[in-house]
Write an enzyme that holds these catalytic residues in place. Structure first.
Site, PDB file in Angstrom:
ATOM      1  N   GLU A  93       0.782  -1.232   0.000  1.00  0.00           N
ATOM      2  CA  GLU A  93       0.000   0.000   0.000  1.00  0.00           C
ATOM      3  C   GLU A  93       0.816   1.285   0.000  1.00  0.00           C
ATOM      4  OE1 GLU A  93      -2.813  -0.086   3.190  1.00  0.00           O
ATOM      5  OE2 GLU A  93      -3.768   1.792   2.547  1.00  0.00           O
ATOM      6  N   HIS A  94       1.621   1.468   1.046  1.00  0.00           N
ATOM      7  CA  HIS A  94       2.274   2.769   1.176  1.00  0.00           C
ATOM      8  C   HIS A  94       3.620   2.639   1.873  1.00  0.00           C
ATOM      9  CE1 HIS A  94       0.285   1.762   4.768  1.00  0.00           C
ATOM     10  NE2 HIS A  94      -0.787   2.522   4.627  1.00  0.00           N
ATOM     11  N   MET A  95       4.610   3.376   1.327  1.00  0.00           N
ATOM     12  CA  MET A  95       5.928   3.419   1.958  1.00  0.00           C
ATOM     13  C   MET A  95       5.807   4.125   3.310  1.00  0.00           C
ATOM     14  SD  MET A  95       8.179   2.028   0.242  1.00  0.00           S
ATOM     15  CE  MET A  95       7.652   0.961  -1.045  1.00  0.00           C
ATOM     16  N   GLY A 134       4.450   2.717   5.992  1.00  0.00           N
ATOM     17  CA  GLY A 134       3.474   1.988   6.815  1.00  0.00           C
ATOM     18  C   GLY A 134       2.461   2.883   7.508  1.00  0.00           C
ATOM     19  N   HIS A 144      20.434  25.998  32.104  1.00  0.00           N
ATOM     20  CA  HIS A 144      19.379  26.871  32.646  1.00  0.00           C
ATOM     21  C   HIS A 144      19.102  28.009  31.676  1.00  0.00           C
ATOM     22  CE1 HIS A 144      17.018  29.125  35.562  1.00  0.00           C
ATOM     23  NE2 HIS A 144      17.722  30.201  35.214  1.00  0.00           N
TER      24      HIS A 144
HETATM   25  C1  LIG Z   1      -3.283   6.905  15.106  1.00  0.00           C
HETATM   26  C2  LIG Z   1      -1.957   6.292  15.487  1.00  0.00           C
HETATM   27  C3  LIG Z   1      -0.990   7.077  16.090  1.00  0.00           C
HETATM   28  C4  LIG Z   1       0.238   6.527  16.426  1.00  0.00           C
HETATM   29  N1  LIG Z   1       1.175   7.315  17.002  1.00  0.00           N
HETATM   30  C5  LIG Z   1       2.370   6.793  17.331  1.00  0.00           C
HETATM   31  C6  LIG Z   1       3.381   7.604  17.912  1.00  0.00           C
HETATM   32  O1  LIG Z   1       3.196   8.798  18.132  1.00  0.00           O
HETATM   33  N2  LIG Z   1       4.567   7.025  18.201  1.00  0.00           N
HETATM   34  C7  LIG Z   1       4.809   5.695  17.978  1.00  0.00           C
HETATM   35  O2  LIG Z   1       5.897   5.218  18.252  1.00  0.00           O
HETATM   36  N3  LIG Z   1       3.867   4.909  17.429  1.00  0.00           N
HETATM   37  C8  LIG Z   1       2.670   5.417  17.104  1.00  0.00           C
HETATM   38  N4  LIG Z   1       1.728   4.619  16.525  1.00  0.00           N
HETATM   39  C9  LIG Z   1       2.057   3.197  16.301  1.00  0.00           C
HETATM   40  C10 LIG Z   1       2.925   3.032  15.061  1.00  0.00           C
HETATM   41  O3  LIG Z   1       2.263   3.569  13.944  1.00  0.00           O
HETATM   42  C11 LIG Z   1       3.238   1.562  14.855  1.00  0.00           C
HETATM   43  O4  LIG Z   1       3.808   1.044  16.042  1.00  0.00           O
HETATM   44  C12 LIG Z   1       4.205   1.353  13.713  1.00  0.00           C
HETATM   45  O5  LIG Z   1       3.691   1.848  12.503  1.00  0.00           O
HETATM   46  C13 LIG Z   1       4.541  -0.135  13.557  1.00  0.00           C
HETATM   47  O6  LIG Z   1       5.424  -0.296  12.512  1.00  0.00           O
HETATM   48  P1  LIG Z   1       5.490  -1.657  11.681  1.00  0.00           P
HETATM   49  O7  LIG Z   1       6.625  -1.485  10.715  1.00  0.00           O
HETATM   50  O8  LIG Z   1       5.503  -2.800  12.583  1.00  0.00           O
HETATM   51  O9  LIG Z   1       4.104  -1.743  10.891  1.00  0.00           O
HETATM   52  P2  LIG Z   1       3.268  -0.744   9.991  1.00  0.00           P
HETATM   53  O10 LIG Z   1       3.684   0.652  10.145  1.00  0.00           O
HETATM   54  O11 LIG Z   1       1.853  -1.098  10.247  1.00  0.00           O
HETATM   55  O12 LIG Z   1       3.647  -1.184   8.515  1.00  0.00           O
HETATM   56  C14 LIG Z   1       3.307  -2.426   7.997  1.00  0.00           C
HETATM   57  C15 LIG Z   1       3.287  -2.349   6.493  1.00  0.00           C
HETATM   58  O13 LIG Z   1       3.126  -3.661   5.969  1.00  0.00           O
HETATM   59  C16 LIG Z   1       2.285  -3.618   4.838  1.00  0.00           C
HETATM   60  N5  LIG Z   1       1.723  -4.949   4.662  1.00  0.00           N
HETATM   61  C17 LIG Z   1       0.914  -5.618   5.520  1.00  0.00           C
HETATM   62  N6  LIG Z   1       0.645  -6.859   5.042  1.00  0.00           N
HETATM   63  C18 LIG Z   1       1.291  -6.956   3.850  1.00  0.00           C
HETATM   64  C19 LIG Z   1       1.397  -7.980   2.888  1.00  0.00           C
HETATM   65  N7  LIG Z   1       0.795  -9.156   3.048  1.00  0.00           N
HETATM   66  N8  LIG Z   1       2.138  -7.747   1.788  1.00  0.00           N
HETATM   67  C20 LIG Z   1       2.747  -6.554   1.615  1.00  0.00           C
HETATM   68  N9  LIG Z   1       2.692  -5.545   2.504  1.00  0.00           N
HETATM   69  C21 LIG Z   1       1.974  -5.747   3.612  1.00  0.00           C
HETATM   70  C22 LIG Z   1       1.260  -2.545   5.195  1.00  0.00           C
HETATM   71  O14 LIG Z   1       0.683  -2.002   4.025  1.00  0.00           O
HETATM   72  C23 LIG Z   1       2.124  -1.533   5.951  1.00  0.00           C
HETATM   73  O15 LIG Z   1       2.620  -0.519   5.101  1.00  0.00           O
HETATM   74  C24 LIG Z   1       0.500   5.160  16.156  1.00  0.00           C
HETATM   75  C25 LIG Z   1      -0.464   4.366  15.539  1.00  0.00           C
HETATM   76  C26 LIG Z   1      -1.687   4.925  15.204  1.00  0.00           C
HETATM   77  C27 LIG Z   1      -2.710   4.067  14.528  1.00  0.00           C
END
Ligand SMILES: Cc1cc2nc3c(=O)[nH]c(=O)nc-3n(C[C@H](O)[C@H](O)[C@H](O)COP(=O)(O)OP(=O)(O)OC[C@H]3O[C@@H](n4cnc5c(N)ncnc54)[C@H](O)[C@@H]3O)c2cc1C
EC number: 1.8.1.4
Length: 464
Positions: A37-39, A41, A443
């Site tokens: 979907e998107h770079m 995540g 400070h």
């Molecule tokens: C509203 C909100 C606010 C947040 N604020 C914070 C914050 O302030 N600070 C913080 O540390 N964390 C925050 N988080 C949490 C943070 O976004 C996640 O912890 C983080 O994005 C996790 O990273 P990840 O790489 O594990 O997964 P993700 O960022 O979820 O990325 C996973 C990627 O895998 C892709 N994917 C999934 N399945 C497949 C497949 N089968 N084939 C190909 N691609 C696939 C998805 O499209 C996605 O792009 C927030 C989350 C939300 C929802």
């Protein structure tokens, strides 16, 4: 067509996956990333970044209302929600482009499509134009998570929103119900409440921000209520009756169910890992509820298959995902990295006032059997906080009375999400109260409160 072969295939380009890919490439590995979907995540597109952009708008709005206090004038203060959201989406887009650029610069091969694992060491990518077969000795699962949906409380995008809808709202809520008071729920509650929505937060636990220290939760509740938010603790939304333009929420509190009407509901009741449709069960990967089970090095039960970030469980934070990504890339490249220590990962909530913490809460430290010393310092005792017009907040530190080890730090107030890193470094360096007391803090800074809180734990605070 023969399968394309790589040293490492990373599935998912969130902060876990893209960072693992870059580090792997830096270490000389041939790396492919599959993203559907998107770079960047969830973090860059629908999480950390766009929420902070929204919250910056509400913070500026709040300050504009206080212009007089600073000797300034601001008339006809208002906002254009579409423009606020447009800015947030623009910020996300800019960073999303940046991730693509970084992957290219590091010669990581990107496949845009849906990945599955048909067999050990194999990845199938389904794109608009067909299927591509890839192989690698090491595969890193970094597929992240999505919003949890409770039966009856499912989002519909109109009356009931998930975080995605709340980031691109179809209207400004007038009467808003936020279900869940974790970081995500509280950030949206803070944003919409500051912009003028009549906001109610319902939390099933006995306090809001339940992972935080109880004193911080209580402080936050008081601060939010002062801003007009209504907070119902030990309360559960049992049912939502949806009608045109309104939702009737059935809220159980104190053994009774009461009904309240809202025009918008945000459901923020947690997240579930993206473990489905990958072929994990057939490979023998162990799954606990919706998360892949790993060891401290993010290794799954299948040789050569790793899981990092949100799919591998709590804490569900971007910096945890990235750190695991680096650790696993180094492990695959033959290095001997240290496992990630969850207890040293700070959690930040960017509400107003901000909340940040690392390590054990007071209750957890006592529960773990420590004899503790606790220090506190209020923002009202700090010159910079007064100068900023931010006298509301506190810094709390918890030490092991026997060894002087900093067990935990808990903060609420302006800029604490930046300050907390000082204590994170301290914990990483296994600092004691002595080192912290000997450290000279500049400070006037808010960071002086971090010093004073430590001094207070040992009866030496100067300014309070
Ligand atoms: C509203 C909100 C606010 C947040 N604020 C914070 C914050 O302030 N600070 C913080 O540390 N964390 C925050 N988080 C949490 C943070 O976004 C996640 O912890 C983080 O994005 C996790 O990273 P990840 O790489 O594990 O997964 P993700 O960022 O979820 O990325 C996973 C990627 O895998 C892709 N994917 C999934 N399945 C497949 C497949 N089968 N084939 C190909 N691609 C696939 C998805 O499209 C996605 O792009 C927030 C989350 C939300 C929802």
């Amino acid at each position: 067509m023969a399968a394309k072969s790589f040293d490492v295939i990373v599935i998912g380009a969130g902060p876990g996956g893209y960072v693992a890919a870059i580090r792997g490439a830096q270490l000389g590995l041939s790396v492919a990333v599959v993203e559907r979907e998107h770079m960047g995540g969830i973090c860059l597109n629908w999480g950390c970044i766009p929420t902070k952009a929204l919250l910056r708008s509400s913070e500026v709005f709040h300050l504009m209302h206080r212009a007089k206090e600073f000797g300034l004038s601001a008339d006809s203060i208002g906002f254009d929600l579409d423009a606020v959201v447009k800015r947030s989406r623009g910020v996300a887009k800019q960073l999303n482009g940046g991730v693509g650029h970084l992957l290219k610069k590091n010669k990581v091969t990107v496949f845009m499509g849906q990945a599955t694992l048909p067999a050990k060491g194999k990845v199938s990518v389904t794109t608009d134009s067909g299927t591509e077969e890839l192989t690698a000795k090491s595969i890193i699962l970094a597929t992240g998570a999505r919003a949890r949906e409770l039966p009856g409380l499912e989002a519909d995008g109109d009356l009931v929103w998930t975080y995605k809808h709340a980031l691109t709202p179809v209207r400004m809520p007038k009467k808003l119900l936020v279900i869940g008071s974790g970081a995500i729920g509280i950030e949206f509650a803070s944003f919409y409440n500051t912009l003028g929505a009549d906001t109610t937060v319902v939390e099933v636990m006995d306090r809001i921000l339940p992972v935080e220290d109880a004193e911080i939760s209580a402080f936050a509740k008081k601060a939010f209520e002062k801003q007009g938010m209504k907070i119902l603790q030990k309360a559960a939304v049992k049912k939502l009756d949806r009608a045109k333009g309104k939702v009737t929420a059935h809220i159980e509190i104190g053994g009774k169910v009461e009904t309240q009407e809202f025009d918008t509901v945000i459901s923020a009741v947690g997240i579930v890992g993206n473990v489905e449709d990958l072929g994990l069960e057939a490979l023998g990967v162990q799954i606990d509820r919706t998360h892949v089970v790993t060891d401290a090095y993010c290794r799954t039960a299948v040789d050569g298959l790793y899981a990092i970030g949100d799919i591998a469980g709590a804490p569900w934070l971007a910096h945890k995902a990235s750190h695991e990504g680096v650790m696993v890339a180094e492990l695959i490249a033959g290095g001997t990295p240290h496992p990630v220590k969850p207890e040293s990962i700070a959690g930040c909530t960017y509400c107003y006032p901000q909340v940040a913490s690392v390590g054990l809460t007071e209750a957890k430290a006592v529960e773990a059997g420590y004899d503790i010393k606790v220090g506190r310092f209020p923002f009202i005792g700090n010159g910079k906080a007064i100068a900023l017009g931010e006298p509301e907040g506190m810094v709390k530190t918890i030490f092991d009375a026997k060894t002087g080890e900093l067990l935990g730090a808990h903060m609420i107030g302006a800029e604490v999400t930046e300050l907390i890193q000082g204590y994170v470094v301290g914990r990483q360096l296994e600092t004691t109260e002595e080192d912290l007391m000997q450290t000279v803090f500049p400070h006037p800074t808010l960071s002086e409160m971090m010093h004073e809180s430590v001094l207070d734990a040992f009866g030496k605070a100067i300014h309070f």
